[in-house]
Motif scaffolding. Structure first.
Motif, short mmCIF file in Angstrom:
data_model
loop_
_atom_site.label_atom_id
_atom_site.label_comp_id
_atom_site.label_asym_id
_atom_site.label_seq_id
_atom_site.Cartn_x
_atom_site.Cartn_y
_atom_site.Cartn_z
N LEU A 88 30.65 -3.75 40.17
CA LEU A 88 29.51 -4.73 41.30
C LEU A 88 30.09 -4.64 42.39
CD1 LEU A 88 29.19 -6.92 38.84
CD2 LEU A 88 27.36 -5.54 39.41
N LEU A 89 31.44 -4.10 43.29
CA LEU A 89 30.93 -5.01 44.18
C LEU A 89 29.94 -4.05 45.84
CD1 LEU A 89 32.99 -5.99 46.60
CD2 LEU A 89 34.32 -4.55 46.41
N PRO A 90 29.75 -2.50 45.17
CA PRO A 90 28.98 -1.44 46.30
C PRO A 90 27.52 -1.77 45.76
CG PRO A 90 30.01 -0.03 44.44
CD PRO A 90 30.50 -1.52 44.50
N ARG A 91 26.53 -2.64 44.96
CA ARG A 91 25.98 -2.82 44.21
C ARG A 91 25.43 -4.25 44.63
NH1 ARG A 91 28.81 0.72 40.63
NH2 ARG A 91 27.63 2.52 40.48
N LEU A 92 26.27 -4.76 44.61
CA LEU A 92 26.28 -6.55 44.85
C LEU A 92 26.10 -7.45 46.66
CD1 LEU A 92 25.70 -8.99 43.26
CD2 LEU A 92 28.26 -9.48 43.46
N ASP A 93 25.16 -7.64 46.69
CA ASP A 93 24.99 -8.36 47.68
C ASP A 93 25.83 -9.54 48.26
OD1 ASP A 93 24.49 -9.48 50.75
OD2 ASP A 93 22.38 -8.83 51.00
N VAL A 94 27.43 -9.21 48.64
CA VAL A 94 28.70 -9.69 48.82
C VAL A 94 28.00 -11.19 49.37
CG1 VAL A 94 31.43 -10.61 48.88
CG2 VAL A 94 29.89 -8.10 48.30
N LEU A 95 27.66 -11.04 49.85
CA LEU A 95 27.73 -11.83 51.31
C LEU A 95 27.07 -12.92 50.60
CD1 LEU A 95 26.44 -10.73 55.22
CD2 LEU A 95 28.62 -11.76 54.02
N TRP A 96 25.44 -13.46 49.85
CA TRP A 96 25.14 -13.90 49.92
C TRP A 96 25.48 -14.30 47.84
CZ3 TRP A 96 21.02 -17.10 50.90
CH2 TRP A 96 19.80 -16.32 51.72
N PHE A 97 25.77 -13.41 47.72
CA PHE A 97 27.14 -13.92 46.49
C PHE A 97 28.51 -15.11 46.70
CE2 PHE A 97 31.37 -14.24 43.90
CZ PHE A 97 30.42 -13.95 42.72
N LYS A 98 28.61 -15.33 48.78
CA LYS A 98 30.05 -15.87 48.77
C LYS A 98 29.44 -17.09 48.65
CE LYS A 98 33.03 -12.97 49.82
NZ LYS A 98 34.08 -12.45 51.68
N VAL A 99 27.47 -17.26 49.59
CA VAL A 99 27.10 -17.82 50.00
C VAL A 99 26.63 -19.32 48.45
CG1 VAL A 99 25.26 -19.30 50.80
CG2 VAL A 99 26.00 -17.81 51.80
N ALA A 100 26.53 -18.40 48.03
CA ALA A 100 26.04 -19.36 46.79
C ALA A 100 27.00 -20.09 46.11
CB ALA A 100 25.61 -18.33 45.41
N LEU A 101 28.54 -18.82 45.81
CA LEU A 101 29.80 -20.08 45.16
C LEU A 101 29.53 -20.71 46.16
CD1 LEU A 101 31.37 -19.84 43.50
CD2 LEU A 101 32.77 -17.58 44.26
N GLY A 102 30.07 -20.43 47.57
CA GLY A 102 30.39 -21.65 48.26
C GLY A 102 29.53 -22.81 48.02
N ALA A 103 28.66 -22.84 48.39
CA ALA A 103 28.09 -24.21 47.97
C ALA A 103 27.47 -24.37 47.07
CB ALA A 103 25.97 -23.87 47.90
N LEU A 104 27.63 -23.90 45.49
CA LEU A 104 28.45 -24.22 44.12
C LEU A 104 29.66 -25.69 45.08
CD1 LEU A 104 28.38 -25.18 41.24
CD2 LEU A 104 29.04 -22.93 40.98
N LEU A 105 30.23 -24.64 45.11
CA LEU A 105 32.10 -25.42 45.11
C LEU A 105 32.02 -26.67 46.00
CD1 LEU A 105 34.47 -22.29 45.31
CD2 LEU A 105 34.16 -23.86 44.19
N VAL A 106 30.83 -26.75 47.36
CA VAL A 106 30.84 -27.62 48.38
C VAL A 106 29.81 -28.62 48.17
CG1 VAL A 106 31.50 -26.76 50.18
CG2 VAL A 106 28.83 -26.49 49.43
N THR A 107 29.71 -28.76 47.49
CA THR A 107 29.01 -29.32 46.54
C THR A 107 29.55 -30.46 45.10
OG1 THR A 107 26.28 -28.26 46.77
CG2 THR A 107 26.29 -30.04 45.58
N TRP A 108 29.83 -30.05 44.00
CA TRP A 108 30.36 -30.15 42.36
C TRP A 108 31.54 -30.53 43.01
CZ3 TRP A 108 28.15 -31.13 38.67
CH2 TRP A 108 29.17 -31.01 37.20
N SER A 109 32.63 -30.18 43.44
CA SER A 109 33.87 -30.87 44.17
C SER A 109 33.61 -31.74 44.17
CB SER A 109 34.81 -29.51 44.36
OG SER A 109 34.91 -28.52 44.55
N PRO A 110 33.27 -31.87 45.47
CA PRO A 110 33.26 -33.38 46.42
C PRO A 110 32.46 -34.76 45.22
CG PRO A 110 32.51 -32.19 47.99
CD PRO A 110 32.53 -31.79 46.38
#
Length: 250
Positions: A88-110
């Protein structure tokens, strides 16, 4: 050059201690140091190697809570997920993926820290665990984030600290072994990297063992706070490293 070497050593020491204490997060901590002084490819390869060394040390030191019936779905899913992530790495927009995952973690964990202990999730059984392991393997193939979702899932499951650590520790160990083997087989690891490998292997030893010893004395509640805090921090790091690049695109 000397300052860069010093940063590599300090990053390995701090990351080794955190991994010894929590059972994960070597890459998160080490990259926060190494990204400033190392080539990205070298830094990523060194993270996998350092994480692997630390996990082997931690697995030998902390063996409580091992339960193969709970572990195997995560490991099986993770091993299937690694090549999917690489594909998937060459086919996925990794930046948007990291933003989505980061937003999940900074919202859910706290939020979980504020709410306190939630009832453990029991739905899905081993199949759900395998799916989470699959997702972790995909994240590992995409960028070395294999432990993030399984760690969050084990926290939601309400596992006691020894069981949770054993699952994450052995899951990451399996994924890292496969990843490092792939790096060696495909030529990602070059002879010029070997001296830094030796340095990292030497300096993570004592901090990892110290972290593992400290882990043995902490309470369930404190361990949960440490894990959720590290997950939140990983979300912050993902957002901080991805959002500026997305803004530059705009």
């Amino acid at each position: 050059m000397e300052s860069g070497f010093f940063v590599v050593v300090i990053g390995a020491v701090v990351a080794g201690f955190v991994q010894g204490l929590s059972g994960f997060a070597f890459g998160l901590v080490a990259m926060s140091f190494w990204v400033w002084v190392l080539d990205p490819r070298l830094a990523a390869t060194l993270v996998v190697f350092g994480s692997l060394v630390g996990q082997i040390l931690a697995a030998v030191t902390v063996r409580r809570g091992f339960d193969l019936t709970r572990l195997w779905p995560f490991v099986l899913g993770g091993l299937v997920g690694i090549p999917l992530g690489v594909a998937l790495l060459p086919r996925l927009d990794v930046l948007w993926f990291k933003v989505a995952l980061g937003a999940l973690l900074v919202t859910w964990s706290p939020a979980m820290l504020v709410i306190g202990r939630l009832p453990g999730i029991s739905a899905g059984g081993r199949l759900a665990d395998g799916v989470v392991g699959l997702a972790g393997g995909i994240l590992g193939g995409l960028g070395g984030l294999s432990g993030t979702l399984p760690t969050l899932w084990c926290t939601l499951r309400g596992y006691e600290k020894d069981v949770q650590r054993s699952i994450i520790q052995n899951f990451n160990l399996s994924v890292l072994l496969v990843t490092m083997g792939t790096y060696l087989a495909t030529g990602v690891v070059t002879p010029s990297m070997v001296p830094l490998f030796a340095v990292v292997a030497a300096v993570v030893l004592v901090p990892t063992l110290l972290g593992a010893r400290l882990y043995a004395g902490i309470s369930e509640a404190l361990f949960r706070r440490i894990v959720l805090g590290l997950l939140a921090l990983s979300g912050v790091v993902l957002l901080a490293s991805s959002l500026p690049q997305l803004m530059q695109r705009g």
